[in-house]
Design a protein around this motif. Structure first.
Motif, PDB file in Angstrom:
ATOM      1  N   ARG A  93      -8.606 -17.222  41.210  1.00  8.98           N
ATOM      2  CA  ARG A  93      -8.135 -16.313  42.258  1.00  8.98           C
ATOM      3  C   ARG A  93      -6.688 -15.874  42.044  1.00  8.98           C
ATOM      4  O   ARG A  93      -5.957 -15.627  43.005  1.00  8.98           O
ATOM      5  N   ALA A  94      -6.264 -15.794  40.797  1.00  7.82           N
ATOM      6  CA  ALA A  94      -4.917 -15.293  40.500  1.00  7.82           C
ATOM      7  C   ALA A  94      -4.901 -13.772  40.422  1.00  7.82           C
ATOM      8  O   ALA A  94      -3.837 -13.158  40.414  1.00  7.82           O
ATOM      9  N   GLY A  95      -6.090 -13.159  40.340  1.00 14.08           N
ATOM     10  CA  GLY A  95      -6.169 -11.702  40.297  1.00 14.08           C
ATOM     11  C   GLY A  95      -6.290 -11.136  38.902  1.00 14.08           C
ATOM     12  O   GLY A  95      -5.850 -10.014  38.650  1.00 14.08           O
ATOM     13  N   SER A  96      -6.901 -11.880  37.978  1.00 16.83           N
ATOM     14  CA  SER A  96      -7.007 -11.390  36.600  1.00 16.83           C
ATOM     15  C   SER A  96      -7.932 -10.177  36.507  1.00 16.83           C
ATOM     16  O   SER A  96      -7.685  -9.262  35.710  1.00 16.83           O
ATOM     17  N   PHE A  97      -9.000 -10.138  37.318  1.00 14.62           N
ATOM     18  CA  PHE A  97      -9.883  -8.973  37.270  1.00 14.62           C
ATOM     19  C   PHE A  97      -9.185  -7.740  37.850  1.00 14.62           C
ATOM     20  O   PHE A  97      -9.373  -6.619  37.363  1.00 14.62           O
ATOM     21  N   PHE A  98      -8.388  -7.936  38.877  1.00 20.82           N
ATOM     22  CA  PHE A  98      -7.565  -6.859  39.435  1.00 20.82           C
ATOM     23  C   PHE A  98      -6.661  -6.258  38.352  1.00 20.82           C
ATOM     24  O   PHE A  98      -6.564  -5.035  38.190  1.00 20.82           O
ATOM     25  N   VAL A  99      -6.020  -7.125  37.562  1.00 19.49           N
ATOM     26  CA  VAL A  99      -5.151  -6.666  36.466  1.00 19.49           C
ATOM     27  C   VAL A  99      -5.982  -5.961  35.397  1.00 19.49           C
ATOM     28  O   VAL A  99      -5.582  -4.917  34.866  1.00 19.49           O
ATOM     29  N   ALA A 100      -7.145  -6.520  35.081  1.00 24.09           N
ATOM     30  CA  ALA A 100      -8.006  -5.903  34.057  1.00 24.09           C
ATOM     31  C   ALA A 100      -8.414  -4.494  34.473  1.00 24.09           C
ATOM     32  O   ALA A 100      -8.443  -3.573  33.646  1.00 24.09           O
ATOM     33  N   MET A 101      -8.708  -4.302  35.760  1.00 22.71           N
ATOM     34  CA  MET A 101      -9.087  -2.962  36.227  1.00 22.71           C
ATOM     35  C   MET A 101      -7.909  -1.993  36.127  1.00 22.71           C
ATOM     36  O   MET A 101      -8.069  -0.837  35.730  1.00 22.71           O
ATOM     37  N   GLY A 102      -6.729  -2.476  36.489  1.00 23.11           N
ATOM     38  CA  GLY A 102      -5.546  -1.626  36.370  1.00 23.11           C
ATOM     39  C   GLY A 102      -5.271  -1.221  34.942  1.00 23.11           C
ATOM     40  O   GLY A 102      -4.933  -0.064  34.651  1.00 23.11           O
TER      41      GLY A 102
END
Length: 694
Positions: A14-23
């Motif tokens: 839940r660190a937000g790696s998928f969020f970063v990958a999408m960006g």
């Protein structure tokens, strides 16, 4: 090389790696025509939501199967069995398929905490190295002070560099205080940008759709499917009178109410008509009591009432607990959240810095697994016939099966077919598709004896002696290569180097312009492959022979995808030393340069000047080889053999070889202590040599 991939990973869930990958994907799609997504490690059963979301939202032209690597359970099995090479080979194979078909591959790793029970090393870093991909690290600043985040980033960056991986950038999600938000301006990492991204509460909240998916409830009322994407602020139990309940209602609350509380439902319906009054994310009915048909009729009749109503098979506390435990997700159905996430990323991440990092980051990593994968793929591209004369050795039979299954080459075994197949059956080895030739009954035996007699009669060999010689399996196999019935030979599991090389010198002979057969070892270090020559064959080469070894070693490196930068080694660097030994190397350098001016060959130089850029700057400034050599030529066998063994034992390097060079057709020698994998890799190398000799 310029990047064609990035490996995004976090050290905690839940660190937000998928969020970063999408960006990052949104930035990459602006600069590359064809971008692929790849998750090497997959958790859980069923289809992976990250993959489905990435493909669906960005319209990627790839199938789901192309983006999915291995299940964690499969990874666990391979590691438990000690089959790390098989693990990396499988992942590299899928990754390189994408690299061939796409301009850029964005990889997303699995948070370390999901892997700690499996491995005692950073599996993500090992995978990134094997992909030759720089690492984009994702850190959560939630509950952390700026000093803690800075220290975590510094340690991670240092660890990556010590492991031979390349840090690309750091993304600090959930940045809540000003000091953390300022980290991007105050970090001392000139070569690794940092992007603090402020906390966005809406991205961390689950949606009504998430709760519905988790519980398997039923939709009672919905005017617009988009309302399922509303985020849940908190669960609010409607256990009080309507007037008190409305005082506590806040925007985005999940109202939990029994179906028989018509007063609460009608109060929400009435309040919905008042501009500015808080609107719930959804109304959830539980407790097994349904809403009265008359109440539902009133709700359905109000066109302005846009609040979603759900019925869940849980009691009130069960619904509250489910709502509190539902994790925020990003799936293809979360279009609003995706738009919010991409907008938030774009506002706080400077795309121009990402683009700059892409253009300047250099990754020259070649791991042992990468090198082996490449030679297997190269050999399999144009399969060659490789004869193995030592079928009485079980390692050779096992290797023959492995080569055949991997389609690395077409294997020919020598021996009595019935005996060989019986032996294979006892060992559980499958020889289907493998040719077995018995020299004792072969119709070629007399023809081979005649050819050998013609080649060696000037040395006093009689026809009878030639016939006797062809009973030797190594001579018979060598003659198969000479006459074109095989493209190469691998021997030495039970024979000495002399017994393997001598027939080749007598029958196949050396190439035009080459007087000697020499050898190289491919030294597979953790992040690079170096070529060492000669460490096995020529005891004390003269200047002419040393020049030939340098040229042949450079060509061997080239044949296996290694850019040859040849350092001819001595105890002295440049013009600083004198003596017979260093003069021999100087003369060999001049001769090699005159014979092949197109190759980068320099010397004499010491090993430290050849491999260490800092030492090279001091000892040989301006050199094109010093500090970045890939091919190391030793002045004699004593130095070469001891050095390769010292490097192998002290660094854990994999030494592939000796690989013979200088012959008209390829013959290679094995160590008598070789493993099955040693034989397989030597067969692949021999096949590639055969491809090039054609």
């Amino acid at each position: 090389m310029q990047e064609i991939s990035i490996y995004v990973v976090s050290k905690e869930p839940r660190a937000g790696s998928f969020f970063v990958a999408m960006g990052l994907m949104e930035i990459l799609k602006r600069h590359y025509k064809r971008v692929a997504f790849f998750k090497p490690l997959i958790r859980g059963e069923g289809r992976d939501e990250d993959i489905e979301t990435m493909i669906a939202h960005f319209g990627l032209s790839q199938r789901y199967e192309e983006a999915a690597g291995m299940r964690v359970e499969e990874v666990e099995r391979l590691l438990a069995e000690g089959s790390e090479p098989e693990l990396y080979e499988g992942l590299i194979d899928r990754f390189e398929e994408l690299c061939r078909d796409y301009d850029f591959v964005l990889c997303l790793g699995l948070a370390d905490t999901h892997l700690k029970e499996l491995v005692d090393f950073d599996l993500n870093v090992e995978i990134a190295k094997n992909f030759s991909a720089p690492v984009a690290g994702v850190i959560s600043a939630k509950g952390k002070r700026a000093e803690e985040v800075r220290a975590e980033m510094g340690l991670w960056r240092q660890g990556l560099k010590e492991e031979g991986a390349v840090p690309f950038a750091f993304f600090v999600n959930h940045a809540a205080d000003e000091a953390v938000c300022d980290l991007g301006e105050r970090l001392p990492f000139a070569d690794t940008p940092c992007f603090p991204i402020p906390h966005k509460e809406a991205l961390d909240r689950p949606t009504v759709l998430d709760l519905l998916s988790l519980t398997g409830g039923e939709v009672l009322h919905i005017k617009n499917e988009k309302n399922l994407e509303r985020t849940i602020r908190r669960p609010l139990i409607a256990a009080m009178h309507p007037e008190h309940f409305l005082e506590h209602l806040r925007e985005g609350d999940l109202v939990v109410v029994p179906g028989d509380r018509a007063d609460i439902l009608l109060a929400i319906l009435s309040a919905n008509r008042i501009p500015g009054f808080p609107t719930p994310a959804a109304i959830v009915v539980g407790g097994g009591i349904g809403v009265a048909p008359s109440v539902m009729k009133m709700i359905e009749a109000d066109e302005s009432f846009r609040v979603v109503m759900l019925e869940l098979p849980l009691d009130t506390m069960g619904i509250v607990l489910k709502a509190q435990s539902t994790e925020a997700r990003i799936t293809p159905g979360h279009r609003r959240k995706i738009d919010l996430a991409l907008g938030h990323f774009a506002r706080h991440v400077d795309a121009s810095l990402i683009e700059k990092s892409l253009s300047k980051t250099q990754v020259d990593i070649v791991t042992p697994a990468m090198f082996l994968h490449r030679i297997f793929a190269q050999a399999a591209a144009k399969p060659q016939r490789i004869v193995l004369p030592e079928s009485d050795d079980e390692r050779v039979l096992q290797a023959a099966e492995s080569v055949q299954r991997r389609k690395v080459a077409e294997v020919i075994l020598l021996g009595d077919e019935e005996a060989v197949r019986n032996r294979a059956g006892i060992l559980g080895v499958d020889l289907e598709g493998i040719t077995i030739v018995d020299p004792a009954s072969s119709g070629e035996r007399e023809r081979f004896a005649q050819i050998f007699y013609e080649l060696r009669r000037h040395k006093g060999v009689t026809m009878e002696a030639a016939r006797d010689t062809m009973q030797n399996v190594t001579y018979f196999a060598t003659m198969m290569v000479h006459t074109g019935l095989a493209d190469g030979m691998v021997s030495g599991a039970t024979h000495t180097t002399r017994e393997t090389v001598r027939p080749a010198l007598q029958i196949i002979k050396t190439k035009l312009g080459v007087d000697i057969v020499s050898s190289v070892f491919f030294m597979c270090l953790p992040t690079k492959v170096l070529v060492y020559g000669d460490c096995a064959i020529v005891p004390d080469p003269d200047p002419k022979e040393l020049a030939q070894i340098a040229i042949e070693s450079a060509l061997s490196a080239q044949a296996f995808g290694i850019e040859p930068r040849v350092a001819m080694l001595s105890y002295s660097t440049g013009e600083s030393g004198v003596g017979e030994d260093v003069e021999k190397v100087r003369e060999a350098v001049k001769l090699a340069q005159s014979l092949r001016p197109d190759l980068l060959i320099e010397g004499p130089m010491q090993y430290d000047a050849a491999i260490d850029p800092e030492v090279a700057k001091k000892k040989l400034p301006g050199s094109k080889v010093a500090g970045r050599a890939t091919v190391f030529i030793f002045p004699d066998l004593n130095t070469g053999n001891n050095t390769y063994k010292a490097v192998q034992r002290s660094t854990g390097a994999i030494a592939i070889g000796p690989v013979l060079q200088g012959l008209n057709k390829p013959v290679n020698d094995l160590s008598r202590g070789c493993s099955v994998e040693d034989i397989v890799s030597t067969v692949a190398i021999t096949a590639i040599q055969a491809q090039n000799s054609r």
